[in-house]
Design an enzyme around this catalytic site. Structure first.
Site, PDB file in Angstrom:
ATOM      1  N   ASN A 150      10.155 -32.142 -69.080  1.00  0.00           N
ATOM      2  CA  ASN A 150      10.860 -33.435 -69.088  1.00  0.00           C
ATOM      3  C   ASN A 150      11.265 -33.930 -70.480  1.00  0.00           C
ATOM      4  O   ASN A 150      12.177 -34.726 -70.599  1.00  0.00           O
ATOM      5  CB  ASN A 150      10.050 -34.492 -68.338  1.00  0.00           C
ATOM      6  CG  ASN A 150       8.771 -34.851 -69.044  1.00  0.00           C
ATOM      7  OD1 ASN A 150       8.131 -33.998 -69.653  1.00  0.00           O
ATOM      8  ND2 ASN A 150       8.389 -36.103 -68.975  1.00  0.00           N
ATOM      9  N   GLU A 248      -2.316 -33.910 -72.078  1.00  0.00           N
ATOM     10  CA  GLU A 248      -1.536 -35.118 -71.764  1.00  0.00           C
ATOM     11  C   GLU A 248      -0.940 -34.902 -70.386  1.00  0.00           C
ATOM     12  O   GLU A 248      -0.159 -33.959 -70.190  1.00  0.00           O
ATOM     13  CB  GLU A 248      -0.428 -35.344 -72.795  1.00  0.00           C
ATOM     14  CG  GLU A 248      -0.917 -35.840 -74.134  1.00  0.00           C
ATOM     15  CD  GLU A 248      -1.602 -37.188 -74.082  1.00  0.00           C
ATOM     16  OE1 GLU A 248      -1.451 -37.918 -73.072  1.00  0.00           O
ATOM     17  OE2 GLU A 248      -2.317 -37.512 -75.035  1.00  0.00           O
ATOM     18  N   CYS A 282       6.362 -39.499 -68.130  1.00  0.00           N
ATOM     19  CA  CYS A 282       4.951 -39.739 -67.796  1.00  0.00           C
ATOM     20  C   CYS A 282       4.603 -41.207 -67.969  1.00  0.00           C
ATOM     21  O   CYS A 282       3.650 -41.691 -67.382  1.00  0.00           O
ATOM     22  CB  CYS A 282       4.065 -38.860 -68.669  1.00  0.00           C
ATOM     23  SG  CYS A 282       4.508 -38.979 -70.397  1.00  0.00           S
ATOM     24  N   GLU A 457      -1.805 -37.826 -79.573  1.00  0.00           N
ATOM     25  CA  GLU A 457      -0.692 -37.097 -80.170  1.00  0.00           C
ATOM     26  C   GLU A 457       0.142 -38.096 -80.985  1.00  0.00           C
ATOM     27  O   GLU A 457       0.038 -39.306 -80.834  1.00  0.00           O
ATOM     28  CB  GLU A 457       0.179 -36.464 -79.083  1.00  0.00           C
ATOM     29  CG  GLU A 457      -0.608 -35.528 -78.205  1.00  0.00           C
ATOM     30  CD  GLU A 457       0.262 -34.460 -77.561  1.00  0.00           C
ATOM     31  OE1 GLU A 457       0.637 -34.633 -76.398  1.00  0.00           O
ATOM     32  OE2 GLU A 457       0.550 -33.450 -78.245  1.00  0.00           O
TER      33      GLU A 457
HETATM   34  P1  NAD Z   1       3.374 -28.449 -65.072  1.00  0.00           P
HETATM   35  O1  NAD Z   1       1.924 -28.790 -65.144  1.00  0.00           O
HETATM   36  O2  NAD Z   1       3.878 -27.845 -63.835  1.00  0.00           O
HETATM   37  O3  NAD Z   1       3.762 -27.456 -66.262  1.00  0.00           O
HETATM   38  C1  NAD Z   1       3.497 -27.768 -67.608  1.00  0.00           C
HETATM   39  C2  NAD Z   1       3.427 -26.469 -68.410  1.00  0.00           C
HETATM   40  O4  NAD Z   1       2.280 -25.730 -67.988  1.00  0.00           O
HETATM   41  C3  NAD Z   1       4.624 -25.551 -68.198  1.00  0.00           C
HETATM   42  O5  NAD Z   1       4.943 -24.899 -69.402  1.00  0.00           O
HETATM   43  C4  NAD Z   1       4.096 -24.568 -67.173  1.00  0.00           C
HETATM   44  O6  NAD Z   1       4.786 -23.338 -67.194  1.00  0.00           O
HETATM   45  C5  NAD Z   1       2.661 -24.410 -67.643  1.00  0.00           C
HETATM   46  N1  NAD Z   1       1.732 -23.890 -66.621  1.00  0.00           N
HETATM   47  C6  NAD Z   1       1.886 -23.900 -65.272  1.00  0.00           C
HETATM   48  N2  NAD Z   1       0.822 -23.318 -64.680  1.00  0.00           N
HETATM   49  C7  NAD Z   1      -0.025 -22.936 -65.666  1.00  0.00           C
HETATM   50  C8  NAD Z   1      -1.291 -22.307 -65.696  1.00  0.00           C
HETATM   51  N3  NAD Z   1      -1.905 -21.931 -64.571  1.00  0.00           N
HETATM   52  N4  NAD Z   1      -1.885 -22.086 -66.887  1.00  0.00           N
HETATM   53  C9  NAD Z   1      -1.299 -22.478 -68.038  1.00  0.00           C
HETATM   54  N5  NAD Z   1      -0.088 -23.078 -68.073  1.00  0.00           N
HETATM   55  C10 NAD Z   1       0.552 -23.312 -66.904  1.00  0.00           C
HETATM   56  O7  NAD Z   1       4.156 -29.805 -65.435  1.00  0.00           O
HETATM   57  P2  NAD Z   1       5.730 -30.038 -65.444  1.00  0.00           P
HETATM   58  O8  NAD Z   1       6.177 -30.115 -64.015  1.00  0.00           O
HETATM   59  O9  NAD Z   1       6.411 -29.122 -66.386  1.00  0.00           O
HETATM   60  O10 NAD Z   1       5.819 -31.505 -66.109  1.00  0.00           O
HETATM   61  C11 NAD Z   1       5.666 -32.670 -65.390  1.00  0.00           C
HETATM   62  C12 NAD Z   1       4.294 -33.273 -65.619  1.00  0.00           C
HETATM   63  O11 NAD Z   1       4.078 -33.468 -67.014  1.00  0.00           O
HETATM   64  C13 NAD Z   1       4.125 -34.640 -64.990  1.00  0.00           C
HETATM   65  O12 NAD Z   1       2.879 -34.720 -64.328  1.00  0.00           O
HETATM   66  C14 NAD Z   1       4.145 -35.598 -66.172  1.00  0.00           C
HETATM   67  O13 NAD Z   1       3.451 -36.793 -65.979  1.00  0.00           O
HETATM   68  C15 NAD Z   1       3.515 -34.754 -67.235  1.00  0.00           C
HETATM   69  N6  NAD Z   1       3.863 -35.246 -68.575  1.00  0.00           N
HETATM   70  C16 NAD Z   1       2.913 -35.895 -69.291  1.00  0.00           C
HETATM   71  C17 NAD Z   1       3.206 -36.389 -70.564  1.00  0.00           C
HETATM   72  C18 NAD Z   1       2.152 -37.090 -71.369  1.00  0.00           C
HETATM   73  O14 NAD Z   1       2.286 -37.122 -72.580  1.00  0.00           O
HETATM   74  N7  NAD Z   1       1.115 -37.626 -70.760  1.00  0.00           N
HETATM   75  C19 NAD Z   1       4.485 -36.227 -71.093  1.00  0.00           C
HETATM   76  C20 NAD Z   1       5.436 -35.564 -70.324  1.00  0.00           C
HETATM   77  C21 NAD Z   1       5.112 -35.070 -69.071  1.00  0.00           C
END
Ligand code: NAD
Length: 477
Positions: A150, A248, A282, A457
């Site tokens: 995102n 995060e 998020c 962060e």
């Molecule tokens: P996701 O958890 O599906 O993926 C995040 C990353 O993790 C990707 O690079 C993905 O390929 C990787 N990943 C997936 N499975 C994995 C595994 N088993 N082991 C290691 N890595 C793995 O999240 P998304 O759909 O890309 O992003 C959306 C989410 O991110 C939402 O829940 C949002 O709230 C969160 N987000 C949080 C913040 C924050 O700072 N708190 C900021 C932006 C987004």
């Protein structure tokens, strides 16, 4: 067939056995490119390159690190237009938002260029005569950075810049849906003179590349941003390997609207917080908690403003809301719209648009209760629940009644309510008369509960995660 964008390992652009298509969610015919899909062997090669390069980078002059980061920031500024367009195409946020995000990435590199030379060590006298104590900060070694789709350039920047400033070597794994911006970041760091092996990029599936980074013993720490589900698995993997970990994750961020609020300020804050960037932040305001006395006037005005938002091609100047990032994400959002109706909400908007691309009208779930699933679980789309409350005490209690704790906000004209909310809110970031989303790059970012783990962060505090403290004693005799 377009050329495949490669992984960047040990200063070389390396081909992978497989590739993935990167397509615009606004237009399925817009193929942005083919991007390498790495495997376990690519992770091993990247970690080995990082391990070999890190001692020279970490022990070398901080001026070198500062210069590389500053040049990277300059190059990101010079590429702002192209990078913004790429971001808008691959993620779907509007061009204005995308350029703003690309600018933020440059600002982050410039900020951490300063931090690289700002040694936060301390010198103290021991309580024993003639003994001196130095409290020093050292890099961790090789760090793995796993990022979501995102904010495909800001999040890679806000992890990589402090990690590199502190003298670590990096292996980055960007989101499978949006590898293009991180690929540009690797190009920029190469051009900025980052020594081979100090920054490595391995694109591919999370379950393969991300999991391999977590399991590799030579990786000292993992910084992850993404979903709570994946974050919990990463935390468990890092605990098993005794790795430092920073997570995060999601949010279900409350925005309280008191009856004494300026209605225009409140509507604008909620419109921005809930729906801009298609609600895919998020920190998005996904629970609007509204005092009874202003509830109906607020909903009427917000629904009208929401209905007037211009949805469309993110590259067109007049567009205010772009598409949802993917068909999979859109299907999940539509399921939640259906669920909100079944749970008894009056649903305003939320339908799929009848045009090519993954477009969804923003949605309000009016008459929501805080115990409904749609008020408790993160949707991560342009959907916000509206929850009616009697007074400030109930508003604060509802705001805090969530497993998450990332960001929160209140709209009020009263210093008393503003102060009580800032003190009482169980969130990492609190906003008064401002949207819950939108935190500057030079201040700490992060939350509590199921939203965050392991240190803040951005800002100076980000350096804490990427360094290890050493307490060193000297007896001069
Ligand atoms: P996701 O958890 O599906 O993926 C995040 C990353 O993790 C990707 O690079 C993905 O390929 C990787 N990943 C997936 N499975 C994995 C595994 N088993 N082991 C290691 N890595 C793995 O999240 P998304 O759909 O890309 O992003 C959306 C989410 O991110 C939402 O829940 C949002 O709230 C969160 N987000 C949080 C913040 C924050 O700072 N708190 C900021 C932006 C987004």
């Amino acid at each position: 067939m377009s050329e495949i964008k490669r992984n960047f390992i040990g200063g070389q652009w390396c081909a992978a056995a497989e590739a993935s298509e990167n397509r615009s969610p606004a237009n399925p015919d817009d193929l942005i490119g083919l991007y390498a899909r790495g495997n376990q062997a690519d992770v091993e090669a990247a970690v080995a390159a990082a391990k070999a390069a890190q001692p020279g980078w970490g022990r070398g002059s901080p001026q070198l690190r500062s210069d590389v980061l500053r040049r990277a920031g300059d190059l990101l500024l010079a590429r702002n237009d192209a990078l913004g367009r790429l971001l808008a195409r691959e993620e779907g946020k509007t061009l204005a938002e995308a350029k703003g995000e690309a600018l933020r990435a440059a600002q982050l590199f410039h900020f951490y260029a300063g931090e690289a030379v700002r040694d936060p060590g301390e010198k103290l006298n021991s309580i024993r005569d003639g003994v001196e104590v130095d409290v020093m900060r050292e890099p961790l070694g090789v760090v793995g950075l796993i990022t979501p789709w995102n904010f495909p350039i800001a999040i890679p920047a806000w992890k990589a810049a402090p990690a590199l400033a502190a003298g670590n070597a990096v292996v980055m794994k960007p989101a499978d849906l949006t590898p293009g911006c991180a690929h540009v970041l690797a190009e920029v760091l190469e051009e900025a003179g980052c020594p081979p092996g100090v920054f490595n990029l391995v694109m591919g599936r999370g379950s393969e590349i991300g999991a391999a980074l977590v399991q590799t013993p030579e990786v000292a720490a993992i910084s992850f941003t993404g979903s709570e589900r994946v974050g919990r698995g990463i935390a468990a993997g890092c605990a098993a390997g005794m790795k430092k970990v920073q997570l995060e994750m999601g949010g279900k961020n409350p925005m309280v609207v008191m009856a004494d609020a300026d209605l225009d300020i409140a509507v604008n804050a909620c419109l921005n917080g809930a729906f801009f960037s298609t609600g895919q932040r998020c920190t998005a305001s996904s629970r609007l908690i509204v005092e009874d006395r202003i509830h109906d006037a607020f909903v009427e005005k917000l629904a009208a403003a929401m209905g007037a938002l211009r949805l469309g091609d993110p590259l067109e100047a007049e567009t205010q809301i772009g598409p949802v990032v993917s068909e999979g994400q859109l299907a999940g959002n539509l399921d939640n719209v259906r669920l909100a109706g079944e749970e008894g909400c009056e649903v305003v908007g939320g339908q799929r648009l009848n045009r090519p691309g993954s477009f969804q009208a923003p949605a309000l779930f009016v008459n929501a209760r805080n115990d409904m699933r749609t008020s408790r679980e993160e949707i991560f789309g342009p959907c916000a629940s509206v929850i009616r409350v009697a007074d400030f005490d109930e508003a604060l209690a509802v705001a805090n009644d969530t497993p998450y704790g990332l960001s929160s906000g209140i709209c009020t004209g009263s210093l008393k309510y503003a102060t009580a909310f800032r003190r009482g809110s169980k969130a990492g970031m609190v906003m008064v008369n401002l949207p819950t989303a939108g935190v500057d790059y030079h201040v700490p970012f992060g939350g509590r509960g199921a939203s965050s783990l392991g240190g803040r962060e951005q800002g100076r505090m980000a350096m804490d995660f990427y360094t290890s403290v050493k307490t060193a004693y000297t007896f001069a005799g």
